[in-house]
Design an enzyme around this catalytic site. Structure first.
Site, PDB file in Angstrom:
ATOM      1  N   LYS A  45     100.075  14.308  34.389  1.00 16.48           N
ATOM      2  CA  LYS A  45      99.134  15.825  35.435  1.00 16.48           C
ATOM      3  C   LYS A  45      98.421  14.567  36.428  1.00 16.48           C
ATOM      4  CE  LYS A  45      94.920  14.041  34.253  1.00 16.48           C
ATOM      5  NZ  LYS A  45      94.094  13.214  34.465  1.00 16.48           N
TER       6      LYS A  45
ATOM      7  N   ALA B 108      96.727   5.938  27.803  1.00 17.25           N
ATOM      8  CA  ALA B 108      95.376   5.683  28.768  1.00 17.25           C
ATOM      9  C   ALA B 108      95.406   5.157  30.127  1.00 17.25           C
ATOM     10  CB  ALA B 108      95.056   4.534  27.814  1.00 17.25           C
TER      11      ALA B 108
ATOM     12  N   GLY C 153      95.208   7.974  32.911  1.00 19.91           N
ATOM     13  CA  GLY C 153      94.676   8.730  33.505  1.00 19.91           C
ATOM     14  C   GLY C 153      94.945  10.124  33.882  1.00 19.91           C
ATOM     15  N   LEU C 154      96.637   9.672  33.458  1.00 20.89           N
ATOM     16  CA  LEU C 154      97.350  10.669  33.814  1.00 20.89           C
ATOM     17  C   LEU C 154      98.157  11.832  32.312  1.00 20.89           C
ATOM     18  CD1 LEU C 154     100.532   8.327  34.670  1.00 20.89           C
ATOM     19  CD2 LEU C 154      99.050  10.273  36.313  1.00 20.89           C
TER      20      LEU C 154
ATOM     21  N   GLY D 233      98.880  11.790  25.927  1.00 25.48           N
ATOM     22  CA  GLY D 233      98.479  12.880  25.306  1.00 25.48           C
ATOM     23  C   GLY D 233      98.344  14.221  24.836  1.00 25.48           C
ATOM     24  N   SER D 234      97.465  14.244  25.992  1.00 29.64           N
ATOM     25  CA  SER D 234      97.123  15.648  26.055  1.00 29.64           C
ATOM     26  C   SER D 234      98.494  16.711  26.858  1.00 29.64           C
ATOM     27  CB  SER D 234      96.399  16.308  27.493  1.00 29.64           C
ATOM     28  OG  SER D 234      94.731  15.291  27.218  1.00 29.64           O
ATOM     29  N   SER D 235      99.380  16.262  27.519  1.00 29.25           N
ATOM     30  CA  SER D 235     100.838  17.127  27.952  1.00 29.25           C
ATOM     31  C   SER D 235     101.134  17.367  26.758  1.00 29.25           C
ATOM     32  CB  SER D 235     100.875  16.383  28.823  1.00 29.25           C
ATOM     33  OG  SER D 235     102.035  17.268  29.449  1.00 29.25           O
TER      34      SER D 235
ATOM     35  N   ASP E 275      91.606  17.642  28.396  1.00 30.93           N
ATOM     36  CA  ASP E 275      92.821  18.085  29.010  1.00 30.93           C
ATOM     37  C   ASP E 275      93.829  19.061  28.917  1.00 30.93           C
ATOM     38  OD1 ASP E 275      91.503  16.242  31.159  1.00 30.93           O
ATOM     39  OD2 ASP E 275      92.806  14.539  30.703  1.00 30.93           O
TER      40      ASP E 275
HETATM   41  O1  C5P Z   1      88.120  15.651  25.149  1.00 31.90           O
HETATM   42  P1  C5P Z   1      88.677  13.905  25.559  1.00 31.90           P
HETATM   43  O2  C5P Z   1      88.462  12.699  23.847  1.00 31.90           O
HETATM   44  O3  C5P Z   1      90.322  13.292  25.652  1.00 31.90           O
HETATM   45  O4  C5P Z   1      87.824  13.603  26.190  1.00 31.90           O
HETATM   46  C1  C5P Z   1      87.683  11.662  25.862  1.00 31.90           C
HETATM   47  C2  C5P Z   1      86.032  11.553  26.116  1.00 31.90           C
HETATM   48  O5  C5P Z   1      85.890  11.381  27.752  1.00 31.90           O
HETATM   49  C3  C5P Z   1      84.901  11.697  26.036  1.00 31.90           C
HETATM   50  O6  C5P Z   1      85.053  10.970  24.107  1.00 31.90           O
HETATM   51  C4  C5P Z   1      83.717  11.883  26.351  1.00 31.90           C
HETATM   52  O7  C5P Z   1      83.350  10.310  26.606  1.00 31.90           O
HETATM   53  C5  C5P Z   1      85.054  11.650  27.958  1.00 31.90           C
HETATM   54  N1  C5P Z   1      84.402  12.875  28.769  1.00 31.90           N
HETATM   55  C6  C5P Z   1      83.318  13.967  29.348  1.00 31.90           C
HETATM   56  N2  C5P Z   1      83.540  15.032  29.515  1.00 31.90           N
HETATM   57  C7  C5P Z   1      85.063  15.753  29.733  1.00 31.90           C
HETATM   58  C8  C5P Z   1      86.366  15.594  29.333  1.00 31.90           C
HETATM   59  C9  C5P Z   1      85.881  13.665  28.900  1.00 31.90           C
HETATM   60  O8  C5P Z   1      82.856  13.303  29.105  1.00 31.90           O
HETATM   61  N3  C5P Z   1      84.738  16.996  30.181  1.00 31.90           N
END
Ligand code: C5P
Length: 283
Positions: free
Chosen positions: A9, A92, A94-95, A98-100, A132
């Site tokens: 993304k 790591a 920003g794309l 891993g979430s996809s 994500d």
């Molecule tokens: O949800 P995820 O594990 O992908 O998020 C990684 C880190 O990014 C979280 O630990 C948090 O610090 C930050 N984050 C956030 N607010 C969001 C998404 C991510 O603070 N809406």
């Protein structure tokens, strides 16, 4: 079972509305799936197996394994499964790679065992796996709100060509959010107005990215890469998510391909991609 594609993304716009009690941030973003994709193969098996072609990601901590564990533990399918992941999306970056992969795993296993999980159940698993992940259950172009769990699809904008470029380093999302100053919080107006413009079938443009300056201050190589891409894209460039990948908007495939090659020549990871609609993503 055929190979499935887990698309990357980009964020066409991303604003942070505020910090929440749980440490996460409330945000509003317009997200878009693009043609760069990982390949995922899922089969039934007696024992659980996972293999990834990138050694550092070939571990039980991979989100693909965690997604499969969610489904196995909650829905008691009749067999176990074997999962093979071939990575093309950098980690790591920003794309949302891993979430996809995680979202694709949830959808693949739902189909594999004909579980017919309701949307709410898939979204609950997805939100638990990462902010994500819910977006990738929908894909295409969408407005994403809350922590990332509220996803409202937008109509498909006309096909757009982009260059994705990053320095040869990763950047932790948590680090960027931790360093984000309050002054970067906003009300979401620019992102909402981009969403309105897409609703009105106007061509795609970039909004703003609240994480951009903070990401650049933590990773100066990302700023240099961004500036190089921005010049090639006539000023039309934005950081994707928490970076370090920047996205440039191009008029067509040829100019995008040429820019990507130039950036690779300067030592950056760079590819050209096109937007992928919801229909294409699930095809
Ligand atoms: O949800 P995820 O594990 O992908 O998020 C990684 C880190 O990014 C979280 O630990 C948090 O610090 C930050 N984050 C956030 N607010 C969001 C998404 C991510 O603070 N809406």
């Amino acid at each position: 079972m055929p190979v499935r594609h887990a698309h990357a993304k980009i964020n066409l716009s991303l604003e942070v509305l505020g910090r929440r009690e749980d440490g996460y941030h409330d945000l509003i973003s317009v997200m878009q799936t693009v043609s760069l994709a990982d390949e995922l193969c899922v089969e039934t098996s007696v024992d659980f197996n996972f293999h990834c072609n990138v050694a550092a990601l070939d571990t039980r901590h991979n989100l693909v394994v965690r997604a499969a564990e969610h489904v196995l533990a909650s829905h008691h399918p009749p067999t176990s499964c074997s999962l093979t992941l071939v990575k093309h999306i950098p980690d790591a970056a920003g794309l949302g790679g891993g979430s996809s992969d995680a979202a694709e795993t949830l959808m693949a296993l739902d189909q594999l065992w004909s579980l017919r999980l309701p949307d709410e159940s898939l979204v609950a698993h997805a939100a638990d796996l990462g902010s994500d992940v819910p977006f990738f259950l929908t894909g295409g172009t969408a407005v994403v709100e809350g922590r990332g769990e509220r996803v409202v699809p937008l109509p498909d904008p006309p096909l757009a060509w982009y260059v994705l470029a990053k320095p040869m380093v990763g950047l932790s999302t948590a680090r960027v959010f931790r360093a984000l100053p309050r002054e970067e919080h906003s009300r979401g107006d620019l992102t909402r107005s981009l969403a309105d413009s897409i609703q009105a079938h106007r061509p795609v443009a970039f909004g703003t990215n609240a994480l951009q300056e903070t990401a650049f201050s933590l990773c100066p190589e990302a700023r240099a890469c961004h500036n190089a891409l921005r010049e090639l894209a006539n000023g039309e460039a934005i950081l994707s998510g928490s970076g370090p990948t920047s996205v440039g908007l191009f008029g067509g495939r040829e100019s995008a391909a040429m820019a990507a090659e130039l950036l690779r020549g300067r030592g950056y990871w760079a590819v050209y991609v096109h937007s992928v609609t919801r229909g294409e993503q699930t095809a």
